[in-house]
Design a protein around this motif. Sequence first.
Motif, PDB file in Angstrom:
ATOM      1  N   THR A  80      42.189  55.642 110.807  1.00 19.51           N
ATOM      2  CA  THR A  80      42.996  55.864 112.008  1.00 19.51           C
ATOM      3  C   THR A  80      42.578  57.161 112.682  1.00 19.51           C
ATOM      4  OG1 THR A  80      44.837  54.606 111.092  1.00 19.51           O
ATOM      5  CG2 THR A  80      45.350  56.149 112.869  1.00 19.51           C
ATOM      6  N   TRP A  84      41.292  57.315 116.502  1.00 28.67           N
ATOM      7  CA  TRP A  84      41.987  58.127 117.513  1.00 28.67           C
ATOM      8  C   TRP A  84      41.044  59.190 118.062  1.00 28.67           C
ATOM      9  CZ3 TRP A  84      47.785  59.111 116.063  1.00 28.67           C
ATOM     10  CH2 TRP A  84      48.439  57.883 116.027  1.00 28.67           C
ATOM     11  N   TRP A  85      40.206  59.764 117.209  1.00 24.64           N
ATOM     12  CA  TRP A  85      39.220  60.733 117.679  1.00 24.64           C
ATOM     13  C   TRP A  85      38.297  60.076 118.707  1.00 24.64           C
ATOM     14  CZ3 TRP A  85      33.900  60.286 116.870  1.00 24.64           C
ATOM     15  CH2 TRP A  85      33.148  61.371 117.322  1.00 24.64           C
ATOM     16  N   ASP A  88      40.115  59.722 122.046  1.00 21.76           N
ATOM     17  CA  ASP A  88      40.194  61.027 122.716  1.00 21.76           C
ATOM     18  C   ASP A  88      38.813  61.424 123.252  1.00 21.76           C
ATOM     19  OD1 ASP A  88      41.850  63.659 123.092  1.00 21.76           O
ATOM     20  OD2 ASP A  88      39.987  64.307 122.120  1.00 21.76           O
ATOM     21  N   GLN A 114      46.531  51.013 115.181  1.00 23.99           N
ATOM     22  CA  GLN A 114      45.865  52.179 115.765  1.00 23.99           C
ATOM     23  C   GLN A 114      45.923  52.160 117.292  1.00 23.99           C
ATOM     24  OE1 GLN A 114      41.883  51.831 114.210  1.00 23.99           O
ATOM     25  NE2 GLN A 114      42.491  52.479 112.159  1.00 23.99           N
ATOM     26  N   ARG A 134      41.176  49.329 123.547  1.00 16.42           N
ATOM     27  CA  ARG A 134      42.259  50.299 123.717  1.00 16.42           C
ATOM     28  C   ARG A 134      41.879  51.215 124.875  1.00 16.42           C
ATOM     29  NH1 ARG A 134      45.317  54.613 119.747  1.00 16.42           N
ATOM     30  NH2 ARG A 134      46.165  55.795 121.492  1.00 16.42           N
ATOM     31  N   LEU A 139      44.489  62.683 123.126  1.00 17.74           N
ATOM     32  CA  LEU A 139      45.367  62.685 121.947  1.00 17.74           C
ATOM     33  C   LEU A 139      45.446  64.108 121.415  1.00 17.74           C
ATOM     34  CD1 LEU A 139      44.207  59.344 120.323  1.00 17.74           C
ATOM     35  CD2 LEU A 139      46.341  59.783 121.529  1.00 17.74           C
ATOM     36  N   LEU A 142      44.836  66.440 117.457  1.00 21.54           N
ATOM     37  CA  LEU A 142      43.816  65.998 116.507  1.00 21.54           C
ATOM     38  C   LEU A 142      43.087  67.174 115.876  1.00 21.54           C
ATOM     39  CD1 LEU A 142      42.204  62.886 118.209  1.00 21.54           C
ATOM     40  CD2 LEU A 142      43.738  62.946 116.256  1.00 21.54           C
ATOM     41  N   ALA A 156      50.539  59.510 119.700  1.00 17.91           N
ATOM     42  CA  ALA A 156      49.691  59.215 120.866  1.00 17.91           C
ATOM     43  C   ALA A 156      50.429  59.569 122.136  1.00 17.91           C
ATOM     44  CB  ALA A 156      49.312  57.738 120.876  1.00 17.91           C
TER      45      ALA A 156
END
Length: 157
Positions: A80, A84-85, A88, A114, A134, A139, A142, A156
Amino acid sequence: MEERGLPSWRESVDDLASQCDNPYGDVWLLELDGSRIVGRTTIQEQGPPWGWTEAERAEPAHYLNTSVTDPAIRHLRPGTLMAWWAVDRAFRAGRSWVRRDCLSPELVRYYSDQGFHLVHEVERAKYRLYLLGRRTEPLEGLSAWFREGRPALPSAG
């Protein structure tokens, strides 16, 4: 993944290593305390041409694939964190989407957690592929998550 009945990357170690010389994308590594690699993923400027519409292929997107993590740190949610990285990072690079694909409905559920959503299901050779996307967004938090190694991810947007 094996314990949950999902396909494993175990037999593909050589293939994963060879992808570090991929002219179509960059392989990124996740280290734990600078001492060992606990994850890897590939970010490509373009995804495969099949499965996506012409309009989707024209949208600025990064394509995330071959993400693998060390199951010993599953509680830290490295998969995850890497996803997410990538979201971003794509936002900061001016991309609108992060897209990815997988071969199993179980992974679709995992990626949905995610923030990815199923866009298309396609037949490719002898496989059914699930194509997900997505929207990108910043974000925040992080960097702190990386520094502190917290098991809870930032929220998020």
